[in-house]
Write a protein that holds these residues in place. Structure first.
Motif, short mmCIF file in Angstrom:
data_model
loop_
_atom_site.label_atom_id
_atom_site.label_comp_id
_atom_site.label_asym_id
_atom_site.label_seq_id
_atom_site.Cartn_x
_atom_site.Cartn_y
_atom_site.Cartn_z
N VAL A 106 0.82 -1.21 0.00
CA VAL A 106 0.00 0.00 0.00
C VAL A 106 0.86 1.26 0.00
O VAL A 106 1.95 1.30 0.57
CB VAL A 106 -0.95 0.00 1.22
N PHE A 143 -13.26 7.38 1.50
CA PHE A 143 -12.08 6.54 1.41
C PHE A 143 -12.58 5.11 1.27
O PHE A 143 -13.23 4.58 2.18
CB PHE A 143 -11.19 6.72 2.64
N ALA A 146 -12.29 1.11 0.32
CA ALA A 146 -11.61 -0.16 0.14
C ALA A 146 -12.61 -1.27 -0.18
O ALA A 146 -12.31 -2.45 0.00
CB ALA A 146 -10.81 -0.51 1.40
N CYS A 167 -8.77 2.84 -2.38
CA CYS A 167 -7.74 2.14 -1.62
C CYS A 167 -7.82 0.65 -1.96
O CYS A 167 -8.82 0.19 -2.52
CB CYS A 167 -7.95 2.36 -0.12
N LEU A 172 -6.64 1.67 4.35
CA LEU A 172 -7.25 3.00 4.39
C LEU A 172 -6.35 4.05 5.04
O LEU A 172 -6.36 5.22 4.64
CB LEU A 172 -8.58 2.93 5.15
N SER A 177 -3.67 6.67 3.01
CA SER A 177 -4.30 7.75 2.25
C SER A 177 -5.07 8.69 3.17
O SER A 177 -5.03 9.92 2.99
CB SER A 177 -5.24 7.17 1.19
#
Length: 340
Positions: free
Chosen positions: A183, A280, A282, A296, A308, A311
């Motif tokens: 990530v 955000f 994911a 994400c 998460l 970011s």
């Protein structure tokens, strides 16, 4: 709107440096704490009940971890140490993990000084020479104490230390380890632009509510704006009356059964108000039209926390830098709160 680059200073650089090494330190923390993680897991298996005590960012991490422990059959609850001191939850036959990133928080020291700890009490800290580390058996985060005011790396490393315990409880943390190895922060410039005119931000999630609370805390500390967090159901039950063009909403969605409820609330916000909305995400689902979506890695549970946070933390810091010229310099408090 001022950009983070324009307000760059030593404090801001220190925040970026902490975030840049947080995944490496997190992976190392899992490896280096395996033995004590097994001991803590054995205590939790015996009691099947866990209380997570902490203040500030440490409590937000506890909130993020409640669903993870419950998923492996543990009756887990996160309680602030101040509340545990004033109106204590009975701790008999419960394992306890006391978290203090500095190991010196006033409430932590008073709790031990008053003899509240029992044999199934453990600690978690970033500082091996701290008072907490001397008072009880502690998981120790790699990389040492975090220097900047707002918590970033320490949040992520704390999650990783719990991942070591969760693995010993039977949780499959392979997805979390995969995310940690890959990530990186997304471009959050569109999210900052979306919220350029707000005077306050409310963050919200469902199973990722702990992450939402951590980011709200950091936003408040760094931007000095009144930012706060409400779990998705709680936000829907009345507080949506506050929505307005100058009230920003930041939501967190991951790839589990709660994603549909996050989506539904996002659509409600967009159709009933002019509040600017950032998600955000994911979840792997389609973006919600009208919201600024920061994509994400698709994940759920503990892995989603790691997916998460990079970011969301970058947004937290850069949004604050767009509002405050001396971002990261506290005016009224300090990194370690030593007075109640």
């Amino acid at each position: 709107m001022t950009t983070a680059l324009e307000t760059r200073n030593e404090v801001l650089d220190a925040l970026y440096a902490e975030m840049a090494r947080q995944m490496r330190d997190s992976r190392d923390s899992i490896t280096e704490n395996a033995e004590l993680a097994r001991t803590i897991a054995a205590s939790i298996k015996k009691n099947r009940s866990l209380v997570l005590l902490g203040m500030g960012g440490s409590h937000a991490v506890g909130r993020a971890l409640e669903p993870c422990y419950r998923a492996v059959g543990v009756d887990a609850i996160a309680v602030t140490l101040s509340e545990q001191l004033d109106a204590p939850l009975p701790l008999a036959e419960r394992s306890v993990i006391v978290t203090s990133q500095s190991g010196e928080s006033a409430e932590v020291l008073r709790w031990f000084d008053e003899g509240r700890a029992h044999e199934d009490t453990f600690g978690l800290t970033m500082e091996p020479a701290s008072s907490l580390a001397k008072l009880t058996r502690c998981l120790i985060g790699e990389g040492g104490s975090e220097i900047p005011f707002a918590a970033t790396r320490s949040l992520t490393v704390t999650l990783a230390l719990h991942a070591a315990v969760l693995r010993e409880l039977g949780s499959d943390i392979s997805a979390a380890l995969e995310v940690m190895g890959a990530v990186s922060p997304a471009d959050v410039t569109p999210a900052i632009a979306k919220l350029a005119d707000v005077r306050t931000i409310v963050t919200s999630g469902r199973t990722q509510q702990g992450v939402a609370e951590a980011i709200a805390l950091g936003l408040t500390e760094l931007s000095r704006l009144p930012c706060f967090s409400l779990e998705g159901g709680q936000l829907r039950h009345g507080p949506v009356e506050m929505l307005a063009p100058d009230v920003g909403v930041v939501m967190f969605r991951d790839a589990d059964a709660s994603a549909g409820y996050v989506t539904s609330l996002a659509e409600f916000i967009l159709t009933t108000s002019d509040s600017p909305l950032v998600i955000f995400d994911a979840s792997g689902l389609d973006p919600v039209p009208g919201a600024e979506t920061i994509v994400c890695p698709t994940s759920s549970g503990l892995a989603a926390c790691f997916a998460l946070l990079p970011s969301a933390q970058r947004f937290m810091v850069d949004f604050a830098a767009s509002r405050v010229p001396d971002v990261g310099t506290p005016l009224r408090c300090s990194k370690v709160t030593k007075v109640e």
